[in-house]
Structure formats: C-alpha cells, structure tokens
Design a protein around this motif. Structure first.
Motif, short mmCIF file in Angstrom:
data_model
loop_
_atom_site.label_atom_id
_atom_site.label_comp_id
_atom_site.label_asym_id
_atom_site.label_seq_id
_atom_site.Cartn_x
_atom_site.Cartn_y
_atom_site.Cartn_z
N UNK A 141 0.40 2.32 5.53
CA UNK A 141 -0.80 3.08 5.90
C UNK A 141 -0.40 4.51 6.23
N UNK A 142 -0.99 5.44 5.51
CA UNK A 142 -0.80 6.86 5.81
C UNK A 142 -2.08 7.36 6.45
N UNK A 143 -1.98 7.83 7.69
CA UNK A 143 -3.13 8.47 8.33
C UNK A 143 -3.03 9.95 8.04
N UNK A 144 -4.02 10.46 7.33
CA UNK A 144 -3.98 11.87 6.94
C UNK A 144 -3.92 12.00 5.44
N UNK A 145 -3.77 13.23 4.97
CA UNK A 145 -3.91 13.54 3.56
C UNK A 145 -2.86 12.85 2.69
N UNK A 146 -3.33 12.29 1.58
CA UNK A 146 -2.42 11.70 0.61
C UNK A 146 -2.69 12.20 -0.78
N UNK A 147 -3.37 13.35 -0.86
CA UNK A 147 -3.86 13.83 -2.15
C UNK A 147 -2.80 14.32 -3.11
N UNK A 148 -1.67 14.83 -2.58
CA UNK A 148 -0.65 15.36 -3.49
C UNK A 148 -0.20 14.31 -4.49
N UNK A 149 0.05 13.12 -4.00
CA UNK A 149 0.60 12.09 -4.87
C UNK A 149 -0.47 11.17 -5.44
N UNK A 150 -1.54 10.94 -4.69
CA UNK A 150 -2.48 9.91 -5.10
C UNK A 150 -3.80 10.48 -5.60
N UNK A 151 -3.99 11.79 -5.51
CA UNK A 151 -5.18 12.40 -6.09
C UNK A 151 -6.33 12.51 -5.11
N UNK A 152 -7.50 12.82 -5.64
CA UNK A 152 -8.66 13.10 -4.81
C UNK A 152 -9.12 11.85 -4.07
N UNK A 153 -9.93 12.08 -3.03
CA UNK A 153 -10.56 11.02 -2.22
C UNK A 153 -9.58 10.31 -1.31
N UNK A 154 -8.44 10.93 -1.05
CA UNK A 154 -7.48 10.37 -0.09
C UNK A 154 -7.33 11.32 1.09
N UNK A 155 -8.42 12.03 1.44
CA UNK A 155 -8.31 13.06 2.46
C UNK A 155 -8.14 12.50 3.87
N UNK A 156 -8.59 11.28 4.12
CA UNK A 156 -8.40 10.69 5.44
C UNK A 156 -7.18 9.78 5.50
N UNK A 157 -6.70 9.35 4.34
CA UNK A 157 -5.53 8.50 4.38
C UNK A 157 -5.39 7.64 3.14
N UNK A 158 -4.32 6.85 3.14
CA UNK A 158 -4.00 5.97 2.03
C UNK A 158 -3.58 4.61 2.60
N UNK A 159 -4.10 3.55 2.01
CA UNK A 159 -3.64 2.20 2.34
C UNK A 159 -3.12 1.58 1.05
N UNK A 160 -1.86 1.20 1.05
CA UNK A 160 -1.25 0.59 -0.12
C UNK A 160 -0.77 -0.81 0.25
N UNK A 161 -1.40 -1.81 -0.33
CA UNK A 161 -1.05 -3.21 -0.06
C UNK A 161 0.00 -3.63 -1.10
N UNK A 162 1.18 -3.94 -0.65
CA UNK A 162 2.29 -4.22 -1.55
C UNK A 162 2.61 -5.71 -1.49
N UNK A 163 2.50 -6.36 -2.63
CA UNK A 163 2.73 -7.81 -2.66
C UNK A 163 4.20 -8.12 -2.94
N UNK A 164 4.58 -9.36 -2.67
CA UNK A 164 5.97 -9.77 -2.81
C UNK A 164 6.35 -9.87 -4.28
N UNK A 165 7.59 -9.58 -4.56
CA UNK A 165 8.14 -9.87 -5.87
C UNK A 165 8.12 -11.39 -6.06
N UNK A 166 7.75 -11.84 -7.26
CA UNK A 166 7.67 -13.29 -7.47
C UNK A 166 9.03 -13.97 -7.34
N UNK A 167 10.10 -13.18 -7.40
CA UNK A 167 11.43 -13.73 -7.16
C UNK A 167 11.53 -14.31 -5.75
N UNK A 168 10.74 -13.77 -4.82
CA UNK A 168 10.77 -14.23 -3.44
C UNK A 168 9.76 -15.34 -3.16
N UNK A 169 9.03 -15.77 -4.17
CA UNK A 169 8.02 -16.82 -3.94
C UNK A 169 8.20 -17.95 -4.95
N UNK A 170 9.45 -18.31 -5.22
CA UNK A 170 9.72 -19.37 -6.20
C UNK A 170 9.69 -20.74 -5.53
#
Length: 683
Positions: A141-170
């Motif tokens: 979770x980024x609180x604050x601007x994330x527009x440089x990397x993620x583009x418009x509409x990220x002026x309040x922040x970015x939430x990136x949900x990262x799932x497990x590699x399937x190697x870890x769920x065998x």
C-alpha cells in the motif's frame, strides 16, 4: 531441481517470498530481524521498504491469515492510515489521504499489477473483488502519489495485491468458514508441478452470507452469494526467463438497498433490489534477464465485467499491455517502460442516465522514465522521473516526481518527495447526464400553493467534455528508524490540487423565474404544465481547489518471535476552495483522525492470538466516531490443520460507518458484531 535457479531469479524480481505457508509463525527471532521487507509497487522494481522514499506499508500474509478477514476489502483495515469504511455487509468505501466514496476514488487498485479500476465511475467494486486470501503473498500500500509509475488516477495512493507463486502452493488446501452472518465460505485449492520447469494451482470458492439484523432506512437487504474459480501457472524454462499466467472468474449476486429516482415524483426513493456482476480476468507476464545488469518484463491482461442493477446494465472490457526495462550501471538504476490500455464501455441509455456523445471507449498510452543514483555513495540517493500518458478524454498528461533519500547509518532514513499526479475524469463525469434527486420549487420561491411549492423539478447533472484533469502537487517528508526489535515510521504530507471537480448550476437550464411570472398572473395550470416539462441542470466543472495535509506515524515492536505489535496514528485535514455557487463533488471539508493498534501473540506452541483496535474520528462521513476491536484465536490442531475463531466489532456494536447521502444509489446499513469460525487444512 532443474528449474530452481530460474525460479529463484523470478522470485528475486517478484520480491521476497517466505517459505511455504506455515500454519503458525515458526521463525526464530534472529531470522525475523534479518528479514528485510522488499516491495515493488513504489519503484516498480524490488527495493527495501525501509529505504524507499514513499509512504509504503507492506501487509504480510501472516497478518492477513491471523486476522480472520473474509475479503480483500476487510484486510485493508489492517493497514494503518487507510480510510476503510463499510457501507453494509458487502459494500465498502476505501481510499488514502482523502475522503472515500463507494463510487469515487483516487486510489489505484491492482492484483499482481493488473488494474481493477473502473473508468466508468472512477472506482472499484470492492464487493466483487474475490482473491483467495490464503493465496495472497502480501499487499503493498502506497499512501500518496503513485502516478509516475502507474499512471493517472493514483493521486491518493496505490494498492497492489500480490499473490503467491504457484511454486509455494503445491499442495491441497481446504478452508471452511462459518459464522452468525456468514452461512458458509468454502475454498479449495490444489497445486502441483508441471514437468520439471513449472508449477500450477487451481482454486474455487463459494460463499453465502445472511443480511445484517438492522437496516438504517429499510430492513437490511445485504445478503450475498458468490462463486469464484481461477488458476495460476508459473514456468521457468531456463534460468533467464519466467512466465506467469493466471485467470479468474467471479459471479456475485447480492441484495442491496439503494435510492434512485421515482418516475412519478422525480425524488430519490428507497428500493430493495439485487445487484449481479460477473468479473473475468486473464493475465500473462514474462520476465527476462537480458544480462547480469538488465531485466525486462512484458505483461498483458484482459478483463471483462458485466453488471446489472436497478436502471443500470454495465458492460466493461479492458486490455492492458505493459513493457518495462530495468538496468543497473554501477550504482545508477535506470527504469523505463511503455503502456497501452484500451477500455470498452458501451452505454445503454435509461431513465436516469443518457450520453451526450455515445462515447464507449477510453484509450490510454504512454511511457515512463525513472533514474536513481547516489549523490553520496551509500548515504544520499536521488531519483527523478516522469510519466507522460495520453488519454482520449483530455489528451497528454505529465506526472513528474523527484525523491531523495538520506541514510546516515543503517538505523536511520530521512526521505522527501515532490510529485505531481493527475486524475482524469470518469466517463460519468465526462459524457453522461445523470438524473439526480429533484429540486423542490419551494427552495426557490414560495407560492403558498402546496402542489407547486412541494413539486420536485427533474434535475440532471451533466457530464462536461471541457473539464480539465485534476492535477495534484504533493510534498512529502518521511523518517524511518529501525533497531533490532522495534522501528518507527513517520510521514508528513501536503497536497494541493487544482482543477478539482465540482458541481455548479447551468445558467442556461430551466428558468424558474418564467414559471414564477405565470404564477403571478394567476396561471396556475399553465405553471404546473411548465414545471412538468422543466429540467433543472447542473454541470460538472473543474474549477475548485483542494488542500489536504496531515501525517501518519507507526511504531512497530517485535521483542520475540512470538510477539509483535504496531501502534499508529494518522491525521488529515481536507479543505476545498470553491468558486461562488458551486458544490464539492467528492467529499466535504473535514478532519479525520485514527488511532491504530495491532498485535499478534503466540503464548503456546499451538495457540496464537491476534487483535486489531481502531479508534475512528472523522466528520467526513456523517456518522458518530467509533472504536472497533477484532479478536482472533487460532489453534494448531495438527501440523497441517488449524482452527480459528474471530470476533469482529466487539466494542463498536451496531454502528454506522458511512452515511454520506449525496451519492447516487448508496444507502448504508448498520455494521454489527459478528463471529467467524474457520477450519483450514493443507495436505
């Protein structure tokens, strides 16, 4: 194993990954203290969260699991500083450093880098976002601007949900949950190897929940049924290449109380209706090590959403393509990338919404460049860059940022950032004309004739194709301290926005003065006829300024492998400067404060406890302040199975978290105490 080196490299790109999920934390203190949390979302490459020049919080899979949460939206309560408001048992309003709304947000939300942002209304349908919580590696979770990397509409922040590699769920996982409001929530996942170069997992879940006991304006109508299926495949054909493919489908059918116009009265009327939505996604990503100092990534994704509720049938498709190159020359890091997004948003006119230009597509493309180097080796780093992106609504937009980090020693980091973010108008703000609650004649003049004074004139909010994108300039200052068993994180921010969306009357719309003249002449019947054909219009305008400032502080303490605690405080002041005769479009002048405490404790080998306390104080949502406490107990039945019991809202009781009445459709319910019992087994 043949693919181990390649997989390890891919994990390096995708950041740290703990070993296969342990039912309960089982690391010694030395190992825990040595863990340097890495994150990708702030710099779009792996970097230590401690030295990142952004207000970054990484929510761990251990806390997600221990919390007893049943949805992604609910897990975000575990993030200090976020505004997380529950509207009813299913609907949420979430943002950072701003005022949240169900249909309005300036927060970019992604699953493994795939955006779930809906450009029709500039928000996220949180209730239909179903990612198996046991397969989430972490949430950044980024609180604050994330527009440089993620583009418009990220002026309040970015939430990136990262799932497990399937190697870890065998393995096979079964999770069954039930409670007083949750009839059942059953999840099944199975994973394994694909030859010697890859792995996979497939999963499915069904959920059925009851309505709350108490509704605010109508009897509660927030029961829900949800079914999801999905799969993820990871391949590493050689040491330099890894390929990820994943797909998912979710069907949601839930009740909702809403308000919408009555055809007979032009007034908002309460309805108990249903909401259905199908959400399908597919994504593929290839990561390639070009050389010992350069990596490249290509990702493509396609999402389809179809929704149906009173008056509205939505169809939405989006295609995203991203390319990125990361290179390292000595201590200098160069990152650049290209992106293309095509959103198809066909529109079907209905009683409350019409389209001026029948716009059904939003196309965006652009590029970013970021350079990071050391002004003083191993002490003072500078990074700067820009993202320029073209959209078919407002043309080219630019989002530059400069960040500086000073680390005098390994325990202290001081950072600062100046950045500009852009929010482009949603399709509703740009092209749609939406009928809203009618304007009562008596608000303009009194005739003494009740049939006239109480009549509500049809009122329409017009989208405006001449609005400017909202531009936000943010100044941030942060400090981090970390010592063996505790750490401190402070961030201060001040964001000044111009061309902010507001609502203003259209002077060319219905002239009630003419109707008043008819009444003055005693022409009552003619005046009533004129009223029935009158439409009073308001326009979306981009002429407001917005000033938001505040700060977030967090102390984390981990004296042993069996105990961890966090104590946080955040505060924000939200102030509009409006032109005469205009109204704010998103949120109101308000002050918000939040005290946050979270702890996990494992007093015995097979038993652990988790607690989350939040004291919420804000005048932004027209509800009383409240204190919320969630408690969980987990029992390790056997090495690969556990039982947990979670009580939610134990202090707040039945309470409202959101009561803003200006949003079309939104009707909140009381949020109540609840209990969830969960069994999980992995074999």
């Amino acid at each position: 194993m043949k693919y181990s080196a390649g997989v390890l490299w891919s994990l390096c790109l995708a950041n740290y990954s703990f070993a296969a999920a342990e039912p309960l934390p089982n690391l010694d203190l030395e190992s825990l203290m040595a863990t340097d949390v890495q994150a990708t979302s702030a710099m779009k490459r792996a970097q230590s969260a401690f030295t990142t020049a952004a207000s970054l919080y990484v929510l761990s899979k251990e806390d997600i699991r221990a919390s007893g949460a049943v949805s992604v939206a609910e897990t975000l309560k575990l993030v200090p500083g976020l505004e997380v408001r529950q509207l009813d048992s299913n609907q949420w309003a979430i943002t950072a450093r701003g005022v949240a709304g169900r249909y309005t947000s300036k927060l970019l939300v992604m699953v493994d880098g795939q955006s779930v942002y809906n450009p029709s209304f500039a928000g996220v349908y949180w209730e239909t976002l179903d990612v198996p919580l046991y397969d989430i590696e972490r949430i950044e979770v980024i609180r604050g601007q994330g527009g440089l990397l993620w583009g418009s509409n990220a002026t309040n922040g970015v939430i990136n949900i990262i799932t497990k590699n399937s190697l870890d769920t065998r393995e096979t996982l079964v999770q069954v949950s039930s409670g007083d409001q949750l009839n059942y929530d059953v999840g099944l996942r199975h994973g394994g190897n694909i030859g010697s170069n890859g792995s996979y997992r497939i999963y499915g879940s069904v959920r059925d929940s009851d309505a709350a006991k108490t509704g605010k304006s109508l009897p509660a109508n927030d029961e829900a049924k949800q079914q999801s299926i999905g799969a993820r495949f990871d391949f590493a054909p050689n040491d330099d290449l890894s390929i990820l493919t994943q797909l998912s489908y979710t069907h949601t059918d839930m009740g909702q109380n809403l308000k919408a116009l009555s055809l007979a009265t032009n007034q908002n009327t309460l309805y108990a209706e249903r909401f259905e939505r199908d959400d399908g996604r597919i994504m593929a990503r290839a990561e390639h090590r070009v050389s010992g100092s350069s990596n490249q990534m290509l990702q493509a994704s396609w999402a389809v959403q179809n929704g149906k509720q009173l008056y509205l049938e939505e169809r939405f498709q989006t295609l995203d393509i991203d390319y990125q190159m990361n290179s390292l020359w000595g201590a200098t890091q160069l990152d650049w990338g290209l992106n293309y997004r095509n959103s198809y948003l066909p529109f079907e006119e209905n009683y409350i919404i019409s389209s001026d230009e029948d716009i059904d597509r939003l196309e965006q493309y652009g590029a970013f460049l970021q350079l990071q180097f050391a002004l003083i080796p191993e002490q003072l780093d500078l990074s700067f860059g820009n993202k320029s992106e073209h959209n078919s609504f407002t043309g080219w937009e630019h989002q530059p940022v400069a960040r500086i980090t000073w680390q005098p020693n390994i325990e202290h980091v001081l950072w600062s950032a100046i950045s500009q973010g852009v929010r482009i108008p949603s399709l509703a703000e740009f092209d749609y004309d939406s009928a809203i609650n009618g304007t009562r004649v008596g608000e303009y003049f009194q005739t003494g004739i009740d049939a006239i004074d109480s009549y509500h004139v049809r009122t329409v909010l017009n989208g405006n194709q001449h609005v400017e994108p909202e531009k936000s300039l943010s100044y941030e200052l942060g400090y981090r301290f970390s010592k063996q068993d505790w750490s401190f994180d402070l961030a201060l921010f001040h964001t000044q926005s111009k061309d902010v969306f507001a609502v203003q009357p259209n002077p060319d719309s219905a002239n009630l003065d003419q109707i008043a003249a008819l009444l003055a002449q005693g022409k009552i019947i003619e005046a009533q006829q004129a009223l029935r054909s009158t439409v009073l219009e308001f326009d979306v305008a981009s002429n407001a300024d917005l000033n938001v400032k505040g700060g977030e502080a967090l102390v984390a303490w981990r004296p042993s492998a069996n105990f961890r605690a966090e104590l946080g405080y955040s505060q924000m002041a939200y102030r509009y400067r409006l032109q005469e005769n205009t109204q704010p479009a998103i949120g109101y002048d308000s002050d918000s404060k939040q005290i946050f405490a979270k702890t996990g404790w494992q007093p015995f080998k097979k038993h652990s406890f988790f607690a989350l306390f939040r004291s919420i104080n804000s005048d932004a949502y027209s509800v009383d302040d409240y204190n919320a406490l969630d408690l969980s107990w987990a029992w390790q039945l056997m090495p690969h199975s556990s039982l947990s019991l979670t009580g939610k809202n134990l202090l707040a009781g039945s309470h409202l978290e959101y009561n803003n009445t200006s949003e079309t459709f939104t009707v909140p319910n009381y949020i109540e105490q609840s209990v969830v019992l969960r069994f999980m087994a992995e074999f």
